[in-house]
Design a protein around this motif. Structure first.
Motif, PDB file in Angstrom:
ATOM      1  N   ILE A 114       0.837  -1.201   0.000  1.00 21.43           N
ATOM      2  CA  ILE A 114       0.000   0.000   0.000  1.00 21.43           C
ATOM      3  C   ILE A 114       0.871   1.250   0.000  1.00 21.43           C
ATOM      4  O   ILE A 114       0.620   2.205  -0.748  1.00 21.43           O
ATOM      5  CB  ILE A 114      -0.943  -0.005   1.220  1.00 21.43           C
ATOM      6  CG1 ILE A 114      -1.961  -1.151   1.082  1.00 21.43           C
ATOM      7  CG2 ILE A 114      -1.664   1.332   1.360  1.00 21.43           C
ATOM      8  CD1 ILE A 114      -2.797  -1.393   2.327  1.00 21.43           C
ATOM      9  N   ALA A 115       1.929   1.234   0.805  1.00 18.09           N
ATOM     10  CA  ALA A 115       2.832   2.388   0.897  1.00 18.09           C
ATOM     11  C   ALA A 115       3.568   2.642  -0.405  1.00 18.09           C
ATOM     12  O   ALA A 115       3.932   3.791  -0.717  1.00 18.09           O
ATOM     13  CB  ALA A 115       3.825   2.180   2.030  1.00 18.09           C
ATOM     14  N   SER A 116       3.785   1.584  -1.211  1.00 18.30           N
ATOM     15  CA  SER A 116       4.538   1.725  -2.458  1.00 18.30           C
ATOM     16  C   SER A 116       3.672   2.099  -3.653  1.00 18.30           C
ATOM     17  O   SER A 116       4.199   2.429  -4.718  1.00 18.30           O
ATOM     18  CB  SER A 116       5.252   0.401  -2.780  1.00 18.30           C
ATOM     19  OG  SER A 116       6.171   0.062  -1.768  1.00 18.30           O
ATOM     20  N   SER A 117       2.355   2.034  -3.500  1.00 18.21           N
ATOM     21  CA  SER A 117       1.472   2.251  -4.648  1.00 18.21           C
ATOM     22  C   SER A 117       1.180   3.732  -4.851  1.00 18.21           C
ATOM     23  O   SER A 117       1.198   4.519  -3.912  1.00 18.21           O
ATOM     24  CB  SER A 117       0.159   1.493  -4.454  1.00 18.21           C
ATOM     25  OG  SER A 117      -0.542   2.011  -3.352  1.00 18.21           O
ATOM     26  N   ASN A 118       0.938   4.097  -6.079  1.00 26.53           N
ATOM     27  CA  ASN A 118       0.573   5.482  -6.407  1.00 26.53           C
ATOM     28  C   ASN A 118      -0.925   5.729  -6.256  1.00 26.53           C
ATOM     29  O   ASN A 118      -1.344   6.769  -5.749  1.00 26.53           O
ATOM     30  CB  ASN A 118       0.986   5.798  -7.853  1.00 26.53           C
ATOM     31  CG  ASN A 118       2.488   5.758  -8.037  1.00 26.53           C
ATOM     32  OD1 ASN A 118       3.070   4.679  -8.107  1.00 26.53           O
ATOM     33  ND2 ASN A 118       3.124   6.907  -8.103  1.00 26.53           N
ATOM     34  N   HIS A 119      -1.735   4.754  -6.725  1.00 25.34           N
ATOM     35  CA  HIS A 119      -3.190   4.908  -6.690  1.00 25.34           C
ATOM     36  C   HIS A 119      -3.815   3.558  -6.380  1.00 25.34           C
ATOM     37  O   HIS A 119      -3.495   2.561  -7.027  1.00 25.34           O
ATOM     38  CB  HIS A 119      -3.721   5.423  -8.031  1.00 25.34           C
ATOM     39  CG  HIS A 119      -3.117   6.721  -8.455  1.00 25.34           C
ATOM     40  ND1 HIS A 119      -3.530   7.933  -7.953  1.00 25.34           N
ATOM     41  CD2 HIS A 119      -2.106   6.996  -9.322  1.00 25.34           C
ATOM     42  CE1 HIS A 119      -2.816   8.908  -8.504  1.00 25.34           C
ATOM     43  NE2 HIS A 119      -1.945   8.366  -9.340  1.00 25.34           N
ATOM     44  N   ILE A 120      -4.727   3.515  -5.409  1.00 25.57           N
ATOM     45  CA  ILE A 120      -5.406   2.274  -5.032  1.00 25.57           C
ATOM     46  C   ILE A 120      -6.869   2.366  -5.460  1.00 25.57           C
ATOM     47  O   ILE A 120      -7.534   3.380  -5.233  1.00 25.57           O
ATOM     48  CB  ILE A 120      -5.311   2.023  -3.518  1.00 25.57           C
ATOM     49  CG1 ILE A 120      -3.843   1.777  -3.134  1.00 25.57           C
ATOM     50  CG2 ILE A 120      -6.171   0.825  -3.110  1.00 25.57           C
ATOM     51  CD1 ILE A 120      -3.627   1.607  -1.650  1.00 25.57           C
ATOM     52  N   ARG A 121      -7.362   1.293  -6.062  1.00 29.65           N
ATOM     53  CA  ARG A 121      -8.735   1.249  -6.538  1.00 29.65           C
ATOM     54  C   ARG A 121      -9.357  -0.108  -6.196  1.00 29.65           C
ATOM     55  O   ARG A 121      -8.683  -1.129  -6.210  1.00 29.65           O
ATOM     56  CB  ARG A 121      -8.807   1.431  -8.061  1.00 29.65           C
ATOM     57  CG  ARG A 121      -8.172   2.724  -8.573  1.00 29.65           C
ATOM     58  CD  ARG A 121      -9.052   3.932  -8.269  1.00 29.65           C
ATOM     59  NE  ARG A 121      -8.513   5.147  -8.834  1.00 29.65           N
ATOM     60  CZ  ARG A 121      -7.735   6.012  -8.191  1.00 29.65           C
ATOM     61  NH1 ARG A 121      -7.393   5.764  -6.928  1.00 29.65           N
ATOM     62  NH2 ARG A 121      -7.298   7.100  -8.778  1.00 29.65           N
ATOM     63  N   HIS A 122     -10.651  -0.101  -5.885  1.00 25.55           N
ATOM     64  CA  HIS A 122     -11.434  -1.336  -5.859  1.00 25.55           C
ATOM     65  C   HIS A 122     -12.868  -0.968  -6.194  1.00 25.55           C
ATOM     66  O   HIS A 122     -13.450  -0.085  -5.566  1.00 25.55           O
ATOM     67  CB  HIS A 122     -11.379  -2.036  -4.504  1.00 25.55           C
ATOM     68  CG  HIS A 122     -12.218  -3.286  -4.487  1.00 25.55           C
ATOM     69  ND1 HIS A 122     -11.990  -4.332  -5.358  1.00 25.55           N
ATOM     70  CD2 HIS A 122     -13.290  -3.647  -3.743  1.00 25.55           C
ATOM     71  CE1 HIS A 122     -12.888  -5.272  -5.136  1.00 25.55           C
ATOM     72  NE2 HIS A 122     -13.682  -4.885  -4.165  1.00 25.55           N
ATOM     73  N   PHE A 123     -13.436  -1.648  -7.187  1.00 28.86           N
ATOM     74  CA  PHE A 123     -14.722  -1.235  -7.738  1.00 28.86           C
ATOM     75  C   PHE A 123     -15.884  -2.157  -7.378  1.00 28.86           C
ATOM     76  O   PHE A 123     -17.033  -1.796  -7.556  1.00 28.86           O
ATOM     77  CB  PHE A 123     -14.616  -1.123  -9.252  1.00 28.86           C
ATOM     78  CG  PHE A 123     -13.525  -0.184  -9.706  1.00 28.86           C
ATOM     79  CD1 PHE A 123     -13.646   1.178  -9.522  1.00 28.86           C
ATOM     80  CD2 PHE A 123     -12.370  -0.675 -10.285  1.00 28.86           C
ATOM     81  CE1 PHE A 123     -12.640   2.047  -9.930  1.00 28.86           C
ATOM     82  CE2 PHE A 123     -11.356   0.186 -10.699  1.00 28.86           C
ATOM     83  CZ  PHE A 123     -11.488   1.549 -10.516  1.00 28.86           C
ATOM     84  N   GLY A 124     -15.602  -3.366  -6.887  1.00 34.27           N
ATOM     85  CA  GLY A 124     -16.683  -4.199  -6.382  1.00 34.27           C
ATOM     86  C   GLY A 124     -17.170  -5.320  -7.272  1.00 34.27           C
ATOM     87  O   GLY A 124     -18.245  -5.864  -7.039  1.00 34.27           O
ATOM     88  N   ALA A 125     -16.398  -5.677  -8.299  1.00 34.75           N
ATOM     89  CA  ALA A 125     -16.756  -6.829  -9.143  1.00 34.75           C
ATOM     90  C   ALA A 125     -15.455  -7.449  -9.652  1.00 34.75           C
ATOM     91  O   ALA A 125     -14.836  -6.949 -10.590  1.00 34.75           O
ATOM     92  CB  ALA A 125     -17.640  -6.414 -10.311  1.00 34.75           C
ATOM     93  N   ASN A 126     -15.040  -8.526  -9.016  1.00 36.01           N
ATOM     94  CA  ASN A 126     -13.725  -9.101  -9.289  1.00 36.01           C
ATOM     95  C   ASN A 126     -13.520  -9.484 -10.749  1.00 36.01           C
ATOM     96  O   ASN A 126     -12.462  -9.240 -11.315  1.00 36.01           O
ATOM     97  CB  ASN A 126     -13.497 -10.326  -8.401  1.00 36.01           C
ATOM     98  CG  ASN A 126     -13.122  -9.963  -6.982  1.00 36.01           C
ATOM     99  OD1 ASN A 126     -11.977  -9.656  -6.700  1.00 36.01           O
ATOM    100  ND2 ASN A 126     -14.103  -9.979  -6.092  1.00 36.01           N
TER     101      ASN A 126
END
Length: 268
Positions: free
Chosen positions: A176-188
């Motif tokens: 998490i600390a190394s990522s630029n942008h985190i996303r999760h949209f709710g449909a794998n």
């Protein structure tokens, strides 16, 4: 008719039968717990019935493994398994959030690694992601590929932390600390499509909650687009097709990203 054509046609019929339901009060009507353990909503039931009715109509010899209906034998001499999550992202569908899909896969044996064909249809946009093993991945007829840019390693990270344990969240903290942008949209299944077309660089779920029906089609599509997908130990993701299996995975667009993530996980 080729298997991929069967899956594509079934997906189109689902789109036609549920597009008016999304975001309506009717869509969320409670039909009890489905075989996968989640609450079955009207939109789920309509979508599954659409697929089952079509497979019966064309007399497709198979065993269906559905998120809601469980195991349905459509033939005494099945040629394989249809793995169905007719509505992946049911909460989004009921709320009217435009990120949910129909996920259909075909396997010749009782293993994820035996999946030969997969279709994931975005039911909001009608985009169709599909693949046949060894033939590449496609979006609406155009061949697609994971992001080939290796720098930065994971500019956009897909990460599902819904209901995650504090211990697992701590394990993920270096990533998490190394990522630029985190996303999760709710449909794998649809998020695997995002990885396959190069919009997401890495997609991780370490909650041990994912079922085979959630990922069978998306997994093949992402692999055929050039992605790498492994389990928590770094082995190629595989499982039998049973409902009792709850999986975790790490999916990456390239080997460099995967190696970096596994290194962080193993040293956390």
């Amino acid at each position: 008719m080729e298997v991929i054509e069967v899956l594509l046609e079934a997906s189109k019929r689902v789109y036609n039968n549920v597009r008016h339901l999304a975001g309506t009060k009717e869509s969320g009507e409670d039909f009890g717990r489905g075989a996968g353990g989640d609450i079955s909503r009207r939109i789920d039931i309509v979508a599954e019935k659409t697929v089952l009715d079509y497979l019966k109509e064309i007399k497709f010899d198979c065993i269906v493994l559905g998120e809601e209906c469980g195991q349905v034998e459509l033939s005494k001499n099945p040629k394989g398994f249809i793995i169905m999550d007719a509505i992946d992202g049911s909460t989004n569908a009921v709320r009217g959030l435009p990120f949910f899909c129909c996920s259909l896969a075909f396997a010749t044996d009782n293993k994820l690694s035996a999946v030969t064909d997969g279709v994931v249809t975005d039911l909001s946009r009608r985009d169709m992601y599909y693949a046949t093993k060894g033939k590449g991945a496609f979006l609406n007829g155009e061949k697609i590929s994971v992001n080939k840019d290796k720098k930065p390693i994971y500019f956009v990270l897909g990460l599902d932390i819904s209901g995650i344990s504090p211990d697992t969240l701590e394990v993920l903290s270096p990533i998490i600390a190394s990522s630029n942008h985190i996303r999760h949209f709710g449909a794998n299944a649809l998020e695997f499509g995002m990885l396959a077309r190069g919009l997401i660089d890495v997609f991780i779920d370490l909650r041990d909650k994912i079922r085979v029906t959630d990922i069978a089609a998306g997994l093949l599509i992402a692999l055929e687009a050039g992605g790498y997908i492994v389990d928590r130990s770094g082995k190629p993701l595989d499982s039998d097709l049973g409902y009792h299996n709850k999986l975790s995975f790490i999916a990456a667009a390239n080997k460099e990203s995967l190696d970096d993530i596994m290194n962080k996980l193993n040293h956390s």
